[in-house]
Design a protein around this motif. Structure first.
Motif, PDB file in Angstrom:
ATOM      1  N   VAL A 182     -13.157  14.715  -2.691  1.00  0.00           N
ATOM      2  CA  VAL A 182     -14.565  14.422  -2.407  1.00  0.00           C
ATOM      3  C   VAL A 182     -15.492  15.109  -3.379  1.00  0.00           C
ATOM      4  N   THR A 183     -15.207  16.437  -3.518  1.00  0.00           N
ATOM      5  CA  THR A 183     -15.995  17.297  -4.118  1.00  0.00           C
ATOM      6  C   THR A 183     -15.422  18.126  -5.197  1.00  0.00           C
ATOM      7  N   GLY A 184     -14.022  17.887  -5.463  1.00  0.00           N
ATOM      8  CA  GLY A 184     -13.351  18.634  -6.566  1.00  0.00           C
ATOM      9  C   GLY A 184     -13.218  18.112  -7.674  1.00  0.00           C
ATOM     10  N   GLU A 185     -12.027  18.598  -8.357  1.00  0.00           N
ATOM     11  CA  GLU A 185     -11.452  17.945  -9.450  1.00  0.00           C
ATOM     12  C   GLU A 185     -11.065  16.373  -9.566  1.00  0.00           C
ATOM     13  N   LEU A 186     -10.656  15.855  -8.455  1.00  0.00           N
ATOM     14  CA  LEU A 186     -10.183  14.566  -8.440  1.00  0.00           C
ATOM     15  C   LEU A 186     -11.141  13.497  -7.861  1.00  0.00           C
ATOM     16  N   ARG A 187     -12.481  13.853  -7.933  1.00  0.00           N
ATOM     17  CA  ARG A 187     -13.543  13.176  -7.586  1.00  0.00           C
ATOM     18  C   ARG A 187     -13.959  12.181  -8.732  1.00  0.00           C
ATOM     19  N   THR A 188     -13.740  12.323  -9.894  1.00  0.00           N
ATOM     20  CA  THR A 188     -14.036  11.596 -11.054  1.00  0.00           C
ATOM     21  C   THR A 188     -12.682  11.313 -11.851  1.00  0.00           C
TER      22      THR A 188
ATOM     23  N   LEU B  72      -6.682  14.800   6.196  1.00  0.00           N
ATOM     24  CA  LEU B  72      -7.243  13.841   5.199  1.00  0.00           C
ATOM     25  C   LEU B  72      -8.671  13.322   6.104  1.00  0.00           C
ATOM     26  N   ILE B  73      -8.659  13.306   7.515  1.00  0.00           N
ATOM     27  CA  ILE B  73      -9.570  12.727   8.329  1.00  0.00           C
ATOM     28  C   ILE B  73     -10.840  13.555   8.632  1.00  0.00           C
ATOM     29  N   LEU B  74     -10.411  14.943   8.629  1.00  0.00           N
ATOM     30  CA  LEU B  74     -11.419  15.873   8.548  1.00  0.00           C
ATOM     31  C   LEU B  74     -12.361  15.950   7.573  1.00  0.00           C
ATOM     32  N   ARG B  75     -13.854  15.990   8.199  1.00  0.00           N
ATOM     33  CA  ARG B  75     -14.789  15.790   7.023  1.00  0.00           C
ATOM     34  C   ARG B  75     -15.100  16.979   6.000  1.00  0.00           C
ATOM     35  N   THR B  76     -15.212  16.869   5.023  1.00  0.00           N
ATOM     36  CA  THR B  76     -15.215  18.034   4.151  1.00  0.00           C
ATOM     37  C   THR B  76     -16.680  18.131   3.507  1.00  0.00           C
ATOM     38  N   THR B  77     -17.731  17.221   4.004  1.00  0.00           N
ATOM     39  CA  THR B  77     -19.098  17.520   3.307  1.00  0.00           C
ATOM     40  C   THR B  77     -19.927  17.964   4.527  1.00  0.00           C
ATOM     41  N   ARG B  78     -20.947  18.694   4.234  1.00  0.00           N
ATOM     42  CA  ARG B  78     -21.804  19.475   5.109  1.00  0.00           C
ATOM     43  C   ARG B  78     -22.938  18.255   5.764  1.00  0.00           C
ATOM     44  N   ASP B  79     -23.222  18.450   6.842  1.00  0.00           N
ATOM     45  CA  ASP B  79     -24.520  17.789   7.377  1.00  0.00           C
ATOM     46  C   ASP B  79     -25.442  18.522   7.270  1.00  0.00           C
ATOM     47  N   SER B  80     -26.621  18.240   7.422  1.00  0.00           N
ATOM     48  CA  SER B  80     -27.958  18.856   7.295  1.00  0.00           C
ATOM     49  C   SER B  80     -28.055  19.869   8.347  1.00  0.00           C
ATOM     50  N   GLY B  81     -28.124  21.226   8.120  1.00  0.00           N
ATOM     51  CA  GLY B  81     -28.010  22.350   8.931  1.00  0.00           C
ATOM     52  C   GLY B  81     -26.647  22.894   9.247  1.00  0.00           C
ATOM     53  N   GLU B  82     -25.593  22.267   8.638  1.00  0.00           N
ATOM     54  CA  GLU B  82     -24.289  22.998   8.889  1.00  0.00           C
ATOM     55  C   GLU B  82     -24.141  23.814   7.890  1.00  0.00           C
ATOM     56  N   GLU B  83     -23.520  24.998   8.445  1.00  0.00           N
ATOM     57  CA  GLU B  83     -23.038  26.450   7.432  1.00  0.00           C
ATOM     58  C   GLU B  83     -21.974  26.003   6.807  1.00  0.00           C
ATOM     59  N   ARG B  84     -20.909  25.064   7.563  1.00  0.00           N
ATOM     60  CA  ARG B  84     -19.555  24.675   6.719  1.00  0.00           C
ATOM     61  C   ARG B  84     -19.289  23.296   7.450  1.00  0.00           C
ATOM     62  N   SER B  85     -18.562  22.613   6.785  1.00  0.00           N
ATOM     63  CA  SER B  85     -18.117  21.448   7.257  1.00  0.00           C
ATOM     64  C   SER B  85     -16.845  21.585   8.024  1.00  0.00           C
ATOM     65  N   PRO B  86     -16.388  20.587   8.993  1.00  0.00           N
ATOM     66  CA  PRO B  86     -15.427  20.830   9.960  1.00  0.00           C
ATOM     67  C   PRO B  86     -14.107  21.441   9.058  1.00  0.00           C
TER      68      PRO B  86
ATOM     69  N   ILE C  39      -6.298  18.915   3.985  1.00  0.00           N
ATOM     70  CA  ILE C  39      -7.799  19.415   3.933  1.00  0.00           C
ATOM     71  C   ILE C  39      -8.251  19.803   2.528  1.00  0.00           C
ATOM     72  N   GLU C  40      -7.413  20.500   1.885  1.00  0.00           N
ATOM     73  CA  GLU C  40      -7.634  20.723   0.346  1.00  0.00           C
ATOM     74  C   GLU C  40      -7.640  19.450  -0.501  1.00  0.00           C
ATOM     75  N   LEU C  41      -6.570  18.629  -0.172  1.00  0.00           N
ATOM     76  CA  LEU C  41      -6.510  17.196  -1.093  1.00  0.00           C
ATOM     77  C   LEU C  41      -7.769  16.606  -0.676  1.00  0.00           C
ATOM     78  N   LYS C  42      -8.262  16.475   0.476  1.00  0.00           N
ATOM     79  CA  LYS C  42      -9.773  15.813   0.689  1.00  0.00           C
ATOM     80  C   LYS C  42     -10.699  16.096   0.285  1.00  0.00           C
ATOM     81  N   ARG C  43     -10.752  17.817   0.045  1.00  0.00           N
ATOM     82  CA  ARG C  43     -11.934  18.473  -0.724  1.00  0.00           C
ATOM     83  C   ARG C  43     -11.738  18.036  -2.021  1.00  0.00           C
ATOM     84  N   GLU C  44     -10.563  18.124  -2.631  1.00  0.00           N
ATOM     85  CA  GLU C  44     -10.583  17.692  -3.926  1.00  0.00           C
ATOM     86  C   GLU C  44     -10.856  16.368  -4.480  1.00  0.00           C
TER      87      GLU C  44
END
Length: 433
Positions: free
Chosen positions: A99-105, A250-264, A92-97
């Motif tokens: 998608v939205t963290g230091e590894l995205r660019t 890695l499969i779990l979604r780490t971006t929030r949909d509209s209205g979600e307080e937290r991603s899965p 999950i931490e790797l997926k977050r990095e």
């Protein structure tokens, strides 16, 4: 008539606020690392006490789940089962990095990625050099490659009162890539004879897991049974079962949909991380770190080529790999070091990366088959990690003292000038350090 007092329940559940407080504490790296350290100390004391036979008996006690075709020892349940939870959180931490963290660019990822890759390659190379020159086995080349993020971040958190926040971010990103490398190595090089039917079943389960995520299906009753089935199929396929954990992470979604307080991914990580830090990893350490620390056993660490290669790989290899990899990437590519950091900080962090406890112990068990060799390699991992932690603590404490002096000097100057204190830790340019 006097009212009867309510009976106290021994070993009952703690009240909800206390359970919440303990769970929140275990989400911090410092507490998780200290629990892990305590479990390792208990294992060492127990395995070297007059009750060592009871320790071995418990570690080798077998029980199974016939419906899943599993019959494992307690030690294997902790290594193959509970560590899958640890790797789920890592995934999950790797997926977050990514998608939205230091590894995205590429620009922000370049330095920690190069540092992590070199920090895996150089220790492996040093192990091969030492083992080959001493006529030893090359099977343990992957043992000194992994950094234990819980221990490393715990040491950093204890030391760091004035160190730049960017140092922790760099270590986190490096460790995420390091974990990915360790997972790939386990999957590719430590896979036994494959059962393609079981592997296909595990893959089908992961596809279903992905589809449920895409369809935004919620509810633990879908994912927990499916996750257990994927793990069991992965184990029976011959691929190490912990790979199932990181795959689901890695499969779990780490971006929030509209209205979600937290991603899965964030919800699962928030719920599972305390169990991983407080139960899964400490229990693995309890049954993996129990090795003999007699004079004869420690003598083998520095006399036999395999354990000596592990110690040199963890201590010298990580420093050379992480520091030189970072320096060369900054020198010969467009990647730049964060302006909050100095090269002395990176050197201390490189020493800290030599703490290779959890995954290193796991790889040591997978790489060797002889129980005596496994014990010697485990002892080498403990010795190497202890030396690396002590050396890193000395280096980073000196850096922390330097940042504290700069902090106090700037505060004095601002107080004298009547300027409000807007100082942020680590905001100095690296040239001033």
């Amino acid at each position: 008539m006097t009212q009867a007092r309510p009976r106290k329940i021994a070993f009952g559940l703690l009240p909800w606020p206390e359970r919440q407080a303990i769970a929140e504490a275990l989400r911090t790296e410092t507490i998780g690392g200290l629990v892990l350290l305590a479990a390792a100390v208990v294992a060492l004391v127990w395995a070297n006490s007059p009750w060592s036979a009871a320790y071995e008996s418990l570690r080798n006690f077998h029980f199974g789940i016939p419906a899943l075709g599993l019959d494992l020892s307690v030690g294997h349940w902790t290594a193959d089962g509970l560590l899958a939870v640890f790797f789920l959180v890592a995934g999950i931490e790797l997926k977050r990095e990514l998608v939205t963290g230091e590894l995205r660019t590429p620009a922000t990822a370049a330095l920690p990625v190069v540092a992590a890759v070199c920090g895996m390659a150089v220790p492996a190379g040093l192990y091969v050099l030492v083992a080959k020159s001493g006529g030893g086995s090359l099977d343990g080349w992957a043992v000194p490659m992994a950094t234990d993020i819980a221990f490393a971040l715990a040491v950093l958190a204890v030391i760091s009162t004035h160190l730049p926040a960017a140092l922790r971010a760099f270590l986190l990103t490096l460790a995420v890539v390091d974990d990915l490398g360790a997972i790939l190595i386990i999957a590719v090089f430590f896979t036994s004879d494959l059962d393609f039917w079981a592997l296909g079943g595990a893959f089908a389960g992961l596809v279903l897991f992905y589809v449920l995520q895409r369809l935004r299906v919620r509810g633990w009753w879908w994912y927990v049974p499916l996750g257990i089935a994927i793990w069991a199929l992965m184990y029976n396929s011959g691929v190490h079962a912990t790979v199932a954990g990181v795959a689901m992470g890695l499969i779990l979604r780490t971006t929030r949909d509209s209205g979600e307080e937290r991603s899965p991914g964030a919800r699962v990580s928030h719920l599972v991380h305390p169990f991983s830090a407080g139960v899964a990893v400490p229990l693995f350490a309890l049954f993996a770190a129990g090795v003999s620390v007699s004079g004869a056993a420690l003598g083998h660490v520095f006399a036999d080529p395999e354990p000596l290669g592990v110690v040199i790989g963890l201590v010298a290899g990580k420093i050379l790999g992480v520091f030189l990899g970072t320096y060369l990437a900054a020198r010969f590519t467009r990647a730049t070091l964060n302006p909050e950091l100095a090269w002395a900080d990176i050197f201390g962090l490189a020493a800290l990366a030599g703490i290779g406890f959890t995954v290193a112990l796991l790889v040591g068990e997978l790489a060797f088959t002889d129980p005596t060799e496994i014990e010697h390699v485990k002892a080498a991992v403990l010795v190497g990690s202890l030396v690396a932690a002590a050396f890193a603590a000395v280096l980073l404490r000196r850096r922390n003292r330097r940042y504290k002096e700069l902090y106090e000097e700037e505060n004095r100057d601002e107080d004298q000038d009547g300027i409000p204190d807007v100082y942020q830790t680590g905001a100095h340019s690296s040239s001033s350090r």
